[in-house]
Design an enzyme around this catalytic site. Structure first.
Site, short mmCIF file in Angstrom:
data_model
loop_
_atom_site.label_atom_id
_atom_site.label_comp_id
_atom_site.label_asym_id
_atom_site.label_seq_id
_atom_site.Cartn_x
_atom_site.Cartn_y
_atom_site.Cartn_z
N ASP A 166 8.96 5.99 15.01
CA ASP A 166 8.74 7.41 14.71
C ASP A 166 9.09 8.20 15.97
OD1 ASP A 166 7.91 9.88 13.86
OD2 ASP A 166 5.77 9.42 13.87
N GLU A 177 0.82 -1.20 0.00
CA GLU A 177 0.00 0.00 0.00
C GLU A 177 0.86 1.26 0.00
OE1 GLU A 177 -3.20 2.61 2.63
OE2 GLU A 177 -2.39 0.75 3.47
N ASP A 225 9.52 12.07 17.37
CA ASP A 225 9.13 13.43 17.03
C ASP A 225 9.52 14.37 18.17
OD1 ASP A 225 7.62 15.83 16.46
OD2 ASP A 225 6.41 14.63 15.08
#
Length: 397
Positions: free
Chosen positions: A105, A44, A107
Site C-alpha cells: 500500500d 474474508e 499512499d
C-alpha cells in the site's frame, strides 16, 4: 461533469454499478486462484455500508452469492482479507490464516514531508509522479529480485496505489517472510524528528538500489522542478540538514543562497560543490560517498506502509471498488503504463452511469480497458495455478 459526483447519491447508484460494471465473474475467479487449494468461502470480505457501518468476516461461495450480497447490502466500500482454515465467521475466533496475497500500500500522504503541490487527501498530476516512480521501482524489483510473475497494480481511488502479488509462493509466505521482503524494499527509515532518513554506507551499492536510482533519474529533474524541493528559504534549510559534514554544508549554503529560487539550478550547483569537495577531501568523503544518491532516494523513493505488507489482519480495498469520497473506480492498470496514468481519465461511478457527462464515452472505454487487463491477469494466473497443481500431483505419484 465529473465534479457533479454527489456522495449522498452513492446508495442509489451502487446497485446499478454492481450489476452492470463490476466484473463479478472474473473477480471471483481471481479470488478462487488466491484461495487455492482452499474453497472460496474461506476468504474474508468486508463491507462498509452507508453511514460507515462496517461488516467484517463476510464470505461468499460463488459469483451468484456475491452479486446477491451486492444488491442486498449495497456496500460503499469492498475490502479483501485473508484465507482462513474455515469460513471466516467461524475461523476468526482461532485466527488461523492459511494464505493471502502479498500486498503493498503506497499512499501520497506519506510523501507530505517532501511534496509541496498538495497535502493530505489532495492529489494532482504533479505529485502523482511519486506514484509512477514507486510503481516502476517496486514492480521491477518484485519480478527481477524475487521472481514473482503475477503482480497486479490497482489505483486506490483517491491518493495512492495498491499492489497484489498472487503467485502461490507469495500467498503462502509467513509474517517473517513478508516482513523480509518489505524491509528489503524500504530504504527510507526514521520518524518525523529525523532529518536524514537514507544511509547507504560506503560499500558498493546493491544492484537493486542502482536500478531504483536509474528509475528515479528518469523523473528526478521534472519532480524537482514541479515540487521545488529547495526553492524557498525554509525548504533550503531542510535540504541542508541532509548534509552531515559541517564544512560541506556551509559551502553549499553560501553557494545556494546567492542563486535565484530555482530548485533545479540550486541542485546542479549543490552537485558541483559536492564533486569539488569530494576531490579535495577524499578521506572525509568516505562517509558521504553516496550523499547525492541518498538525497534523491529520500525525495523520490517509494514510501511503503510496511504494516499492511507484514500483517495478515490488514484488509485492502478491492479492485473495482468505488471510493466513496471521490466516486472514482479503483481501476487496474499496467505498471509500464503508470507514467501515462491520468487522474481525470479515471472512471467515476457518475460518469459511467450518466451518459450525458462529457467524460462518459472516454471513461466507459477506460473501464473496459481496465477490466480487460484484469481478465488477462487472471487468465495468466489460472494457467500458472493449473501447472502448479499438475506438478504437485506428479510429485505425489
Amino acid at each position: 461533469m465529473v465534479g457533479q459526483y454527489d456522495e449522498n447519491l452513492l446508495s442509489d447508484m451502487l446497485p446499478l454499478y454492481y450489476s452492470k460494471y463490476f466484473p463479478v465473474k472474473i473477480f471471483c475467479r481471481w479470488l478462487s486462484c488466491g484461495n487455492s487449494p482452499y474453497p472460496l468461502c474461506n476468504r474474508e470480505l468486508s463491507f462498509t455500508l452507508a453511514d460507515d457501518v462496517y461488516l467484517r468476516y463476510i464470505s461468499i461461495s460463488d459469483q451468484k452469492e456475491l452479486q446477491t450480497q451486492f444488491q442486498k447490502k449495497c456496500p460503499h466500500k469492498l475490502d479483501i482479507g485473508a484465507v482462513y482454515f474455515a469460513k471466516p465467521s467461524i475461523a476468526r475466533h482461532d485466527s488461523v490464516v492459511l494464505a493471502r496475497e502479498l500486498v503493498f500500500d503506497i499512499d501520497l500522504t506519506d510523501y507530505d514531508e517532501v511534496r509541496t503541490c498538495c497535502k493530505e487527501a489532495k492529489v494532482c498530476e504533479k505529485c502523482w509522479k511519486f506514484m509512477v516512480v514507486a510503481c516502476e521501482i517496486i514492480d521491477i524489483s518484485l519480478k527481477a529480485d524475487f521472481g514473482f510473475q503475477h503482480v497486479l497494480w490497482v489505483f486506490s481511488g483517491r491518493r495512492g496505489i495498491h499492489c497484489w502479488i498472487s503467485d502461490y509462493e507469495a500467498r503462502i509466505l509467513d509474517t517473517p517472510g513478508r516482513g523480509a521482503i518489505a524491509d528489503y524494499l524500504c530504504l527510507i527509515m526514521g520518524g518525523e524528528n529525523q532529518s536524514k532518513k537514507v544511509h547507504l554506507g560506503n560499500d558498493n551499492l546493491h544492484s537493486s538500489i542502482r536500478r531504483a536510482l536509474d528509475v528515479i533519474d528518469i523523473y528526478f529533474e521534472d519532480i524537482l522542478n514541479e515540487q521545488e524541493f529547495i526553492g524557498s528559504s525554509d525548504r533550503l534549510k531542510a535540504f541542508l540538514k541532509l548534509i552531515p559534514d559541517d564544512t560541506l554544508r556551509n559551502q553549499v549554503e553560501k553557494r545556494l543562497e546567492k542563486l535565484p529560487e530555482s530548485s533545479l539550478e540550486r541542485w546542479k550547483n549543490f552537485v558541483a560543490v559536492y564533486d569539488s569537495f569530494s576531490r579535495e577531501n577524499g578521506y572525509a568523503m568516505r562517509k558521504m560517498k553516496y550523499l547525492v544518491e541518498e538525497i534523491k532516494i529520500q525525495y523520490c523513493y517509494p514510501r511503503l506502509d510496511i504494516n499492511v505488507t507484514k500483517g495478515f489482519n490488514h484488509l485492502l480495498k478491492s479492485p473495482f471498488s468505488i471510493h466513496p469520497k471521490t466516486g472514482k473506480v479503483s481501476i487496474v492498470f499496467k505498471a509500464q503504463n503508470a507514467k501515462n496514468f491520468k487522474l481525470d481519465e479515471v472512471p467515476t461511478i457518475h460518469s459511467l452511469l450518466d451518459d450525458s457527462t462529457a467524460e462518459s464515452v472516454e471513461h466507459n472505454n477506460n473501464m473496459k480497458s481496465a477490466v480487460k487487463h484484469f481478465q488477462e491477469f487472471v487468465f495468466s494466473l489460472e494457467k500458472a495455478e493449473a501447472m502448479r497443481r499438475k506438478t504437485d500431483a506428479s510429485k505425489n505419484l
